[in-house]
Write a protein that holds these residues in place. Sequence first.
Motif, PDB file in Angstrom:
ATOM      1  N   ILE A  28       0.822  -1.210   0.000  1.00  0.00           N
ATOM      2  CA  ILE A  28       0.000   0.000   0.000  1.00  0.00           C
ATOM      3  C   ILE A  28       0.853   1.255   0.000  1.00  0.00           C
ATOM      4  O   ILE A  28       0.630   2.177  -0.781  1.00  0.00           O
ATOM      5  N   VAL A  29       1.847   1.292   0.862  1.00  0.00           N
ATOM      6  CA  VAL A  29       2.691   2.483   0.949  1.00  0.00           C
ATOM      7  C   VAL A  29       3.541   2.633  -0.307  1.00  0.00           C
ATOM      8  O   VAL A  29       3.639   3.715  -0.876  1.00  0.00           O
ATOM      9  N   GLY A  30       4.115   1.536  -0.781  1.00  0.00           N
ATOM     10  CA  GLY A  30       4.975   1.589  -1.953  1.00  0.00           C
ATOM     11  C   GLY A  30       4.247   2.011  -3.208  1.00  0.00           C
ATOM     12  O   GLY A  30       4.774   2.788  -4.012  1.00  0.00           O
ATOM     13  N   ILE A  31       3.022   1.522  -3.402  1.00  0.00           N
ATOM     14  CA  ILE A  31       2.293   1.886  -4.615  1.00  0.00           C
ATOM     15  C   ILE A  31       1.844   3.339  -4.557  1.00  0.00           C
ATOM     16  O   ILE A  31       1.851   4.036  -5.576  1.00  0.00           O
ATOM     17  N   ASN A  32       1.471   3.823  -3.388  1.00  0.00           N
ATOM     18  CA  ASN A  32       1.070   5.227  -3.286  1.00  0.00           C
ATOM     19  C   ASN A  32       2.238   6.156  -3.556  1.00  0.00           C
ATOM     20  O   ASN A  32       2.116   7.120  -4.318  1.00  0.00           O
ATOM     21  N   ILE A  33       3.367   5.884  -2.960  1.00  0.00           N
ATOM     22  CA  ILE A  33       4.553   6.704  -3.199  1.00  0.00           C
ATOM     23  C   ILE A  33       5.019   6.539  -4.641  1.00  0.00           C
ATOM     24  O   ILE A  33       5.383   7.505  -5.314  1.00  0.00           O
ATOM     25  N   GLY A  34       4.993   5.307  -5.142  1.00  0.00           N
ATOM     26  CA  GLY A  34       5.423   5.043  -6.515  1.00  0.00           C
ATOM     27  C   GLY A  34       4.573   5.738  -7.556  1.00  0.00           C
ATOM     28  O   GLY A  34       5.088   6.285  -8.528  1.00  0.00           O
ATOM     29  N   LEU A  35       3.257   5.729  -7.364  1.00  0.00           N
ATOM     30  CA  LEU A  35       2.384   6.407  -8.330  1.00  0.00           C
ATOM     31  C   LEU A  35       2.533   7.918  -8.256  1.00  0.00           C
ATOM     32  O   LEU A  35       2.452   8.603  -9.274  1.00  0.00           O
ATOM     33  N   PHE A  36       2.764   8.435  -7.056  1.00  0.00           N
ATOM     34  CA  PHE A  36       3.019   9.874  -6.935  1.00  0.00           C
ATOM     35  C   PHE A  36       4.302  10.248  -7.674  1.00  0.00           C
ATOM     36  O   PHE A  36       4.325  11.219  -8.440  1.00  0.00           O
ATOM     37  N   LEU A  37       5.362   9.473  -7.466  1.00  0.00           N
ATOM     38  CA  LEU A  37       6.619   9.748  -8.159  1.00  0.00           C
ATOM     39  C   LEU A  37       6.471   9.566  -9.666  1.00  0.00           C
ATOM     40  O   LEU A  37       7.020  10.345 -10.453  1.00  0.00           O
ATOM     41  N   ALA A  38       5.730   8.548 -10.084  1.00  0.00           N
ATOM     42  CA  ALA A  38       5.512   8.315 -11.515  1.00  0.00           C
ATOM     43  C   ALA A  38       4.768   9.476 -12.151  1.00  0.00           C
ATOM     44  O   ALA A  38       5.137   9.943 -13.234  1.00  0.00           O
ATOM     45  N   ALA A  39       3.737   9.956 -11.487  1.00  0.00           N
ATOM     46  CA  ALA A  39       2.979  11.091 -12.024  1.00  0.00           C
ATOM     47  C   ALA A  39       3.836  12.352 -12.066  1.00  0.00           C
ATOM     48  O   ALA A  39       3.763  13.140 -13.014  1.00  0.00           O
ATOM     49  N   PHE A  40       4.668  12.535 -11.052  1.00  0.00           N
ATOM     50  CA  PHE A  40       5.557  13.696 -11.002  1.00  0.00           C
ATOM     51  C   PHE A  40       6.549  13.675 -12.163  1.00  0.00           C
ATOM     52  O   PHE A  40       6.693  14.667 -12.884  1.00  0.00           O
ATOM     53  N   PHE A  41       7.210  12.539 -12.361  1.00  0.00           N
ATOM     54  CA  PHE A  41       8.194  12.447 -13.439  1.00  0.00           C
ATOM     55  C   PHE A  41       7.532  12.455 -14.816  1.00  0.00           C
ATOM     56  O   PHE A  41       8.095  12.983 -15.773  1.00  0.00           O
ATOM     57  N   ALA A  42       6.340  11.883 -14.930  1.00  0.00           N
ATOM     58  CA  ALA A  42       5.613  11.928 -16.204  1.00  0.00           C
ATOM     59  C   ALA A  42       5.199  13.351 -16.537  1.00  0.00           C
ATOM     60  O   ALA A  42       5.246  13.758 -17.701  1.00  0.00           O
ATOM     61  N   ALA A  43       4.808  14.122 -15.530  1.00  0.00           N
ATOM     62  CA  ALA A  43       4.433  15.521 -15.774  1.00  0.00           C
ATOM     63  C   ALA A  43       5.643  16.328 -16.227  1.00  0.00           C
ATOM     64  O   ALA A  43       5.536  17.156 -17.149  1.00  0.00           O
ATOM     65  N   SER A  67      10.472   4.173  -4.959  1.00  0.00           N
ATOM     66  CA  SER A  67       9.750   4.128  -3.683  1.00  0.00           C
ATOM     67  C   SER A  67      10.240   2.972  -2.823  1.00  0.00           C
ATOM     68  O   SER A  67      10.351   3.107  -1.603  1.00  0.00           O
ATOM     69  N   ARG A  68      10.566   1.834  -3.432  1.00  0.00           N
ATOM     70  CA  ARG A  68      11.101   0.703  -2.653  1.00  0.00           C
ATOM     71  C   ARG A  68      12.463   1.050  -2.068  1.00  0.00           C
ATOM     72  O   ARG A  68      12.770   0.675  -0.943  1.00  0.00           O
ATOM     73  N   ILE A  69      13.271   1.777  -2.819  1.00  0.00           N
ATOM     74  CA  ILE A  69      14.577   2.204  -2.299  1.00  0.00           C
ATOM     75  C   ILE A  69      14.390   3.184  -1.146  1.00  0.00           C
ATOM     76  O   ILE A  69      15.068   3.085  -0.115  1.00  0.00           O
ATOM     77  N   ASP A  74      14.632   3.864   4.624  1.00  0.00           N
ATOM     78  CA  ASP A  74      13.867   4.623   5.613  1.00  0.00           C
ATOM     79  C   ASP A  74      14.154   6.119   5.527  1.00  0.00           C
ATOM     80  O   ASP A  74      14.407   6.790   6.523  1.00  0.00           O
ATOM     81  N   VAL A  75      14.103   6.631   4.310  1.00  0.00           N
ATOM     82  CA  VAL A  75      14.367   8.047   4.049  1.00  0.00           C
ATOM     83  C   VAL A  75      13.316   8.930   4.701  1.00  0.00           C
ATOM     84  O   VAL A  75      13.600  10.053   5.099  1.00  0.00           O
ATOM     85  N   PHE A  76      12.102   8.412   4.867  1.00  0.00           N
ATOM     86  CA  PHE A  76      11.020   9.217   5.412  1.00  0.00           C
ATOM     87  C   PHE A  76      11.216   9.546   6.884  1.00  0.00           C
ATOM     88  O   PHE A  76      10.556  10.424   7.411  1.00  0.00           O
ATOM     89  N   LYS A  77      12.125   8.847   7.531  1.00  0.00           N
ATOM     90  CA  LYS A  77      12.437   9.139   8.924  1.00  0.00           C
ATOM     91  C   LYS A  77      13.033  10.541   9.056  1.00  0.00           C
ATOM     92  O   LYS A  77      12.873  11.202  10.078  1.00  0.00           O
ATOM     93  N   LEU A  78      13.676  11.011   8.018  1.00  0.00           N
ATOM     94  CA  LEU A  78      14.289  12.335   8.044  1.00  0.00           C
ATOM     95  C   LEU A  78      13.242  13.443   8.079  1.00  0.00           C
ATOM     96  O   LEU A  78      13.511  14.537   8.555  1.00  0.00           O
ATOM     97  N   PHE A  79      12.037  13.169   7.567  1.00  0.00           N
ATOM     98  CA  PHE A  79      11.019  14.195   7.426  1.00  0.00           C
ATOM     99  C   PHE A  79       9.951  14.173   8.513  1.00  0.00           C
ATOM    100  O   PHE A  79       9.095  15.026   8.538  1.00  0.00           O
ATOM    101  N   SER A  80       9.964  13.176   9.370  1.00  0.00           N
ATOM    102  CA  SER A  80       8.931  13.113  10.402  1.00  0.00           C
ATOM    103  C   SER A  80       9.530  12.585  11.695  1.00  0.00           C
ATOM    104  O   SER A  80      10.661  12.137  11.753  1.00  0.00           O
TER     105      SER A  80
END
Length: 88
Positions: A28-43, A67-69, A74-80
């Motif tokens: 769930i987390v990986g696909i949400n982050i992955g689709l956000f990144l995909a949409a960002f790079f596609a835009a 997103s898997r990387i 655990d890169v998100f630990k830096l932001f929260s």
Amino acid sequence: MIVKIICPGGIGNGDIHYSFFCGIFGGIVGINIGLFLAAFFAAIYMMTTKSKKIPFCPFMFFGLILSRILVLFDVFKLFSCCSISDVL
């Protein structure tokens, strides 16, 4: 599937099937982050090339891998204050 219903011709059936397998691989987390990144790079790609139609599967692939990387290291630990592994 909702995008296909709302915007006919906006997304192909291959993208829908591929997103199902990306969801199995990424969770769930990986696909949400992955689709956000995909949409960002596609835009960004669409703005630089000025094309109206692009294949979305390559962007979904790289977004899911990135997103898997990010989750793996655990890169998100830096932001929260809590880790994303605490949520899972």
